[in-house]
Design an enzyme around this catalytic site. Structure first.
Site, PDB file in Angstrom:
ATOM      1  N   GLU A   1      -0.259   9.574  -6.179  1.00  0.00           N
ATOM      2  CA  GLU A   1       0.823   8.584  -6.096  1.00  0.00           C
ATOM      3  C   GLU A   1       1.105   7.965  -7.466  1.00  0.00           C
ATOM      4  OE1 GLU A   1      -1.069   8.181  -1.781  1.00  0.00           O
ATOM      5  OE2 GLU A   1      -1.284   6.461  -3.115  1.00  0.00           O
TER       6      GLU A   1
ATOM      7  N   GLU B   1       0.849  -1.188   0.000  1.00  0.00           N
ATOM      8  CA  GLU B   1       0.000   0.000   0.000  1.00  0.00           C
ATOM      9  C   GLU B   1       0.888   1.244   0.000  1.00  0.00           C
ATOM     10  OE1 GLU B   1      -3.802   1.769  -0.178  1.00  0.00           O
ATOM     11  OE2 GLU B   1      -3.125  -0.296  -0.457  1.00  0.00           O
TER      12      GLU B   1
ATOM     13  N   ASP C   1      -7.200   2.992   2.469  1.00  0.00           N
ATOM     14  CA  ASP C   1      -6.895   1.718   3.132  1.00  0.00           C
ATOM     15  C   ASP C   1      -8.115   0.797   3.131  1.00  0.00           C
ATOM     16  OD1 ASP C   1      -4.246   2.635   3.913  1.00  0.00           O
ATOM     17  OD2 ASP C   1      -5.291   3.923   5.328  1.00  0.00           O
TER      18      ASP C   1
END
Length: 498
Positions: A326, A295, A480
């Site tokens: 990201e 992650e 998450d």
């Protein structure tokens, strides 16, 4: 009126009589006469449903658990206590004046914090930074904890993923990270914490949230998001990684979820260069037949990202989860597709996202059968839509996995257990292209079947829209939760060892 009714009745009798001789005939007749048509009436009712209702209902049909489910998952290694507070409110309480935004790779002062916060607030983007001055950070942390309305939550990607996985009663979860007394008290009882992972004090992270349309000075947030910062040495050095790997031998997981690499970036090049080598060595000790999901989180150092991508971490994990900032930074760090983009403008273009995902799997994954890399799966999430890109032959049930991730994003952002269609809205484009360059395919989203699938080479893409919460209550941990749900519903094909 009676005459019309008599004619309608006679026609109905005629249709019923003719049905015995030709079952197809009534449909042909009904195309030309004005009799009540129950099918048309039903379609009319469906057309009155909102797109959000249609998509939410379709998700429930699509989301089915795989035939082979995980029974034991090990998660590590970043864990902390999150202090969630209004960003603008806290900075005002600290007598900080609004000003001009400016990004900082590492925060050294309140002024750096203010500038970085404004920089991301005006973009509506999430970010995470290390605060170098321990004493100043502790003063800010005390002010945050005492601020009216401040809330304490389980924090850290690993702990948040562990908490989400633990909501499935048949799944045993091992969590390894710096777990202090407060965090241990807050964790789900189903989570196993190795004794070596417990410590006397908690690590605290400050989450400065802002709402869509919120203003501070001349800055206005285009959407709700948060800015995270900490002075976290335990997580910053991934100090419990070796403990985590050592605990796997007795636990015998079927899946390993790894997070926290982004925390090392703020420790300085000398530390992360050496520590990254040690981390890779530890990860290589994990049995090759156990898939590893990595992650990712916000980073700014291109050299550090390159080290993770190239010869270091990415080639030895089988799956990654990441958001739009990201993903773009991955491409910028290695001069990949669309690296000239400074930032996404509004909703990221699906074709450009698809180009970068394909490039990652081709350059750093196993899209080439002769490659020695393990990476075969990328779970991408942005506010308006999610994409799962997988190398053919390794993963199954991905339509359910990507929709499960979207569903939890819609419900959790609104603070609910299920999607409330009155509180969400569709923001994804209903038409888009499979690539930003030629050759490309024009694709559409069908709300009644809200997973669009396309292939490029031997990589398959599953895309679904997100029903975006209109008034989100909490944005921390959404990524998450999305990755955790996606993993729960994913199935690893047994014949493909990593």
């Amino acid at each position: 009126m009676w005459r019309k009714a008599s004619v309608a009745a006679l026609l109905a009798i005629a249709v019923g009589y003719l049905y015995h001789g030709s079952p197809e005939l009534p449909e042909q007749i009904l195309q030309y006469i004005s009799l009540p048509n129950f099918q048309q009436s039903s379609q009319s009712q469906d057309s009155q449903k909102s797109l959000e209702e249609v998509i939410s209902s379709a998700w429930e049909t699509l989301i089915t658990l795989p035939s082979r489910q995980w029974s034991k998952v090990a998660v590590g290694v970043n864990a902390c206590v999150d202090v969630v507070v209004s960003g603008v409110g806290l900075l005002q309480a600290m007598a900080v004046d609004p000003g001009v935004g400016l990004d900082h790779e590492v925060l050294h002062s309140k002024e750096d914090l203010k500038e970085a916060f404004i920089h991301y607030m005006e973009r509506g983007a999430a970010a995470e930074r290390f605060f170098s001055d321990k004493e100043v950070f502790q003063r800010i942390a005390r002010a945050a904890a005492e601020y009216p309305g401040a809330k304490l939550y389980v924090g850290g990607n690993a702990a948040l993923i562990g908490q989400k996985l633990a909501t499935y009663p048949d799944l045993i979860v091992l969590l390894c990270g710096p777990v202090g007394p407060k965090l241990h008290q807050m964790l789900d009882e189903q989570i196993i914490v190795p004794p070596e992972s417990l410590q006397e004090t908690d690590e605290y992270h400050l989450i400065l949230e802002y709402k869509a349309g919120e203003t501070w000075g001349s800055t206005q947030a285009p959407q709700a998001n948060r800015f995270i910062f900490s002075h976290d040495v335990s997580n910053g050095g991934m100090s419990l990684l070796e403990t985590f790997v050592a605990s796997l031998e007795d636990f015998e997981p079927e899946l390993v979820v790894l997070s926290g690499l982004h925390m090392m970036e703020g420790q300085g090049r000398e530390l992360w260069e050496e520590r990254l080598k040690e981390a890779v060595s530890a990860i290589l000790d994990i049995r090759r037949d156990i898939p590893i999901h990595l992650e990712l989180a916000s980073m700014t150092d291109r050299d550090y990202m390159n080290s993770i991508m190239q010869e270091q971490v990415m080639p030895i994990v089988s799956s990654i989860g990441l958001n739009e900032q990201e993903l773009l930074f991955l491409s910028q760090a290695d001069e990949g597709p669309h690296a000239d983009l400074a930032a996404w403008k509004g909703i990221p273009d699906v074709g450009q996202v698809s180009d970068i995902l394909l490039w990652v799997l081709e350059q750093h994954g196993r899209s080439d059968p002769l490659s020695e890399a393990d990476l075969t799966r990328i779970h991408f999430h942005t506010l308006a839509y999610h994409i799962l890109a997988t190398v053919d032959g390794y993963w199954g049930n991905q339509a359910a996995a990507v929709t499960a991730g979207a569903r939890v994003a819609s419900s959790q952002a609104c603070g609910l257990q299920a999607v409330d269609v009155s509180k969400v809205e569709l923001k994804a484009p209903l038409e888009f292209y499979s690539s930003h360059t030629e050759p490309r395919e024009k694709l559409t989203i069908n709300p009644a079947q809200p997973v669009t699938v396309w292939r490029r080479g031997n990589v398959t893409f599953h895309m679904t829209p997100v029903l975006v919460c209109k008034q989100p209550l909490r944005t921390v941990g959404l990524g998450d939760a999305i990755s955790a749900e996606g993993l729960v519903y994913s199935e690893l094909k047994a014949e493909q060892p990593f």
